[in-house]
Design an enzyme around this catalytic site. Structure first.
Site, PDB file in Angstrom:
ATOM      1  N   GLU A 428       0.837  -1.204   0.000  1.00 38.33           N
ATOM      2  CA  GLU A 428       0.000   0.000   0.000  1.00 38.33           C
ATOM      3  C   GLU A 428       0.869   1.251   0.000  1.00 38.33           C
ATOM      4  O   GLU A 428       0.520   2.254  -0.616  1.00 38.33           O
ATOM      5  CB  GLU A 428      -0.955  -0.006   1.196  1.00 38.33           C
ATOM      6  CG  GLU A 428      -2.128  -0.963   1.045  1.00 38.33           C
ATOM      7  CD  GLU A 428      -1.753  -2.429   1.168  1.00 38.33           C
ATOM      8  OE1 GLU A 428      -0.650  -2.718   1.692  1.00 38.33           O
ATOM      9  OE2 GLU A 428      -2.544  -3.296   0.751  1.00 38.33           O
ATOM     10  N   HIS A 497     -11.882  -5.908   7.764  1.00 38.80           N
ATOM     11  CA  HIS A 497     -12.579  -5.488   6.541  1.00 38.80           C
ATOM     12  C   HIS A 497     -13.667  -4.456   6.807  1.00 38.80           C
ATOM     13  O   HIS A 497     -14.278  -3.962   5.878  1.00 38.80           O
ATOM     14  CB  HIS A 497     -13.191  -6.721   5.854  1.00 38.80           C
ATOM     15  CG  HIS A 497     -12.177  -7.759   5.516  1.00 38.80           C
ATOM     16  ND1 HIS A 497     -11.892  -8.829   6.335  1.00 38.80           N
ATOM     17  CD2 HIS A 497     -11.342  -7.868   4.462  1.00 38.80           C
ATOM     18  CE1 HIS A 497     -10.933  -9.560   5.799  1.00 38.80           C
ATOM     19  NE2 HIS A 497     -10.574  -9.000   4.658  1.00 38.80           N
TER      20      HIS A 497
END
Ligand SMILES: Cc1ncc(C[n+]2csc(CCOP(=O)(O)OP(=O)(O)O)c2C)c(N)n1
Length: 693
Positions: A428, A497
């Site tokens: 990321e 999540h």
């Protein structure tokens, strides 16, 4: 004989200038006594010992589309690339003008240019210089091959780092990008053996990154003595030529002595003996440079003349730097966000004002469009923007072949090709840092982070992206879009999540934060983000992506929703309900139980947020409940409540209330999830109680 491909006189001039600056600054840093306050360098770093090979490198960064990405010990390189001596000295003094207008440490520099090599804005974080450089390197191919701009032919990206930085995530992330994508990128590692006080053998086994990378695929590796000007020049020239020829990335490690403390406040006690310091001084590259050039290329008299030139130029520049005024405190808040008024100067980075204006857009939604799901709305918007804006790219993990784990980008790679819509390596930091470098080169990158939680490794790049415009006093900006799904799913949650901590991004400087509650707003806000001069975090709530809650009429390919403009979802007279994202739908259901007594505001964006809409509603109703999914403690509701308390206190008939997840991570089992999330009943209960108050 010195290599005739180099302008050695110019190299020597810049080395002497760099040394003179270090001398002056060391004697005027705040750790020295008896320096008049107006001459103080508040935070001082020298580059003595690193200077000679850096300036040799700088002399080869000469293509108008080259970029260097560097760190606090890289000022010699900037001098070679055109940094004025006056700016170089005024900035450590914190004087007005220069590369940060007094906002950043003087050696944390940058060098913009529209027709010559640039130096990307440096950051204080060691290792953060790498991935934006890889982004620039990838952008070179995009400008050349996709946009057909021949000016980018032969350009390269060069990153400078100390041996300490080879232990950072950024280094490895960029190395992966450069080698897997065969980018035109040179890693220039200046190994002084010390990361402040820590030895190089703690950063890479054995302390030699070049040796350790010798078998790395697709990487030319060279290793040498940075105090030997001839050897440095030939290794650097070989690596630059390799990268420029399109043969892929290279890494050169040069050993150099650090002929100074780490920085002004460091006295080297406890980690460096006098003998070690003395033996490092015996390796000073400056006398070696002189004996390399005198008498082979310059006479003693010419060298003395060069020194005299430098002394004169330094004197003039220092006088001018000292005469500069202190920065103007009234403008310290300027440039956190772009000033888009037509006469305001444009930063380097992102689409130009003219390009953005040409893309147009309308706030009028076409209400005749068919119903679309949220995911489809985002996909259509990306597709349209990719069609009308050739500078737009879409990338992230799995977004290419698979179409994203949420299938939002499905089909886009097939339609637009792998250069414009692509999968990235699993980093990321790499995704965001790459986007930053690309944006500075003039592109419009739209990144996908698979789930909000997985943006954590990119925190440094996100923060530095947000502050770039301010730090550089509007010289540079990196307007990127970061799409980030998160929040609870249908009947399921978990700590990885389902994170919905949007307040972090509202708290980060320079970011716009959008949290649409439906497909039409998603279209409008995403388009606004992609045509904005500011970077944007765009939350896609998991429970909205494929559900009827998130669906709405497609508002058209030109639809734009401006940031900071809330939507009144329901009018009412007795209480204002404020929410955003998925909980807007629960609020709507709860509000419907109270007829026309409850007014529902969907904020749509929390940075900026529509204070006026909320305040005028509360002034009318006298009561307010704020509902959000983020933690109660220091959630964005606290900001809204504080604003109401300050600006509408005398109009309140009851305390402002907040209903939010009470400071626990999102749980997995539906029973636990229900226990923490504000439900329709709980929202209705709170409304009822407050209406009675
Ligand atoms: C991410 C991060 N961690 C820690 C620091 C504090 N710090 C500043 S310089 C430095 C050592 C860097 O060493 P190296 O990369 O070898 O560069 P050198 O100073 O030797 O030129 C450290 C730990 C920082 N600036 N950034």
């Amino acid at each position: 004989m010195p290599d005739p491909r180099f302008d050695w006189r110019r190299i020597a001039y810049h080395v002497l200038v760099s040394r003179a600056l270090d001398d002056v600054e060391e004697s005027t840093n705040r750790n020295r006594a008896n320096v008049p306050r107006e001459n103080l360098v508040l935070y001082q770093f020298s580059a003595r010992g690193h200077d000679v090979p850096q300036i040799i490198l700088g002399s080869l960064i000469d293509h108008p589309r080259d970029a260097a990405s560097a760190y606090y010990r890289s000022r010699p390189l900037l001098l070679a690339l055109g940094l004025s001596i006056e700016d170089a000295f005024a900035s450590p003094l914190g004087r007005s003008g220069g590369f940060s207008d007094g906002r950043d440490i003087g050696v944390v520099c940058n060098l913009p240019s529209r027709d010559g090599p640039i130096v990307l804005p440096m950051s204080g974080d060691v290792g953060s210089q790498y991935t934006p450089c890889a982004g620039w390197a990838q952008a070179i191919g995009y400008h050349r091959d996709v946009l057909g701009d021949e000016q980018w032919n032969g350009a390269i990206a060069v990153v400078l780092g100390g041996e300490g930085s080879v232990a950072t995530n950024g280094f490895w992330s960029a190395l992966t990008m450069a080698t897997t994508l065969s980018l035109p990128m040179l890693f220039y590692i200046e190994d002084n053996g010390l990361g402040i006080s820590v030895r190089g053998s703690m950063q890479t086994p054995g302390g030699d990154i070049a040796e350790n990378l010798a078998s790395f695929r697709n990487l030319l590796v060279r290793d040498g003595d940075g105090t030997d000007p001839g050897q440095s020049a030939s290794l650097i020239a070989e690596c630059v030529a390799h990268v420029r020829s399109g043969s892929g990335p290279a890494l050169v490690r040069l050993t150099v002595p650090r002929l100074c403390s780490h920085s002004g406040p460091d006295n080297q006690r406890g980690y460096r003996t006098d003998d070690e310091i003395a033996s490092d001084f015996a390796r000073d590259p400056l006398p070696r440079l002189k004996s390399h050039l005198v008498p082979a290329l310059l006479s003693e008299r010419e060298w003395a003349e060069l020194e005299a030139d430098v002394a004169r130029d330094i004197d003039i520049a220092l006088t001018a730097a000292r005469a500069r005024p202190n920065p103007d405190p009234s403008i310290v808040k300027r440039w956190v966000y772009a000033d888009d008024s037509p006469d305001s100067p444009e930063a380097l980075g992102g689409l130009t004002r003219a390009e953005r204006a040409a893309l147009g857009g309308t706030e009028a939604a076409s209400n005749v469009g068919e119903m679309v799901r949220f995911a489809e709305a985002v996909r259509r918007t990306l597709r349209h923007e990719l069609e009308v804006n050739p500078k737009c790219l879409v990338f992230g993990e799995d977004v290419g072949r698979k179409g994203g784990v949420h299938l939002v980008t499905e089909g886009l790679q097939k339609q637009f090709g792998e250069s414009r819509v692509f999968d990235t390596s699993l980093s990321e930091e790499g995704i965001i840092g790459r986007a930053v470098g690309m944006a500075v080169s003039g592109l419009m990158p739209v990144t996908e982070i698979q789930f909000r939680k997985y943006a954590d490794p990119a925190t440094e790049q996100l923060n530095n992206c947000g502050t770039m415009r301010w730090r550089t006093a509007n010289r540079f900006a990196a307007p990127i879009v970061v799409r980030m799904p998160g929040g609870f799913g249908k009947d399921v949650g978990d700590p990885w999540h389902s994170l919905s901590d949007e307040v972090r991004f509202a708290h980060a400087y320079g970011w716009q934060v959008a949290i649409p509650s439906n497909a039409a707003d998603a279209v409008g806000l995403l388009r606004a983000a992609m045509r904005s001069p500011n970077p944007t975090v765009f939350f896609e709530h998991r429970s909205l992506l494929m559900t009827s809650d998130g669906s709405s009429h497609y508002p058209g390919d030109e639809y734009v929703v401006p940031f900071g403009k809330a939507a009144l979802r329901r009018e009412g007279t007795g209480l204002t309900l404020v929410s955003w994202g998925a909980l807007v739908h629960r609020c709507a259901e709860a509000a419907a139980r109270f007829g026309d007594r409850v007014e529902l505001i969907d904020l749509r964006t929390i940075a900026p947020w529509d204070r006026e809409c909320v305040l005028s509603s509360v002034r009318k109703t006298g009561r307010c409940v704020i509902v959000h999914e983020d933690n109660l403690t220091a959630g964005f509701g606290a900001e809204i409540a504080a604003t109401i308390a300050q600006d509408a206190f005398w109009m309140l008939d009851a305390p402002v209330e907040r209903l939010a997840v009470e400071d626990v991570p999102m749980p997995y089992h539906p029973v636990l999830l229900d226990a923490v999330l504000p439900s329709v009943d709980r929202i209705a209960g709170r409304i009822e109680a407050l209406l009675r108050a």
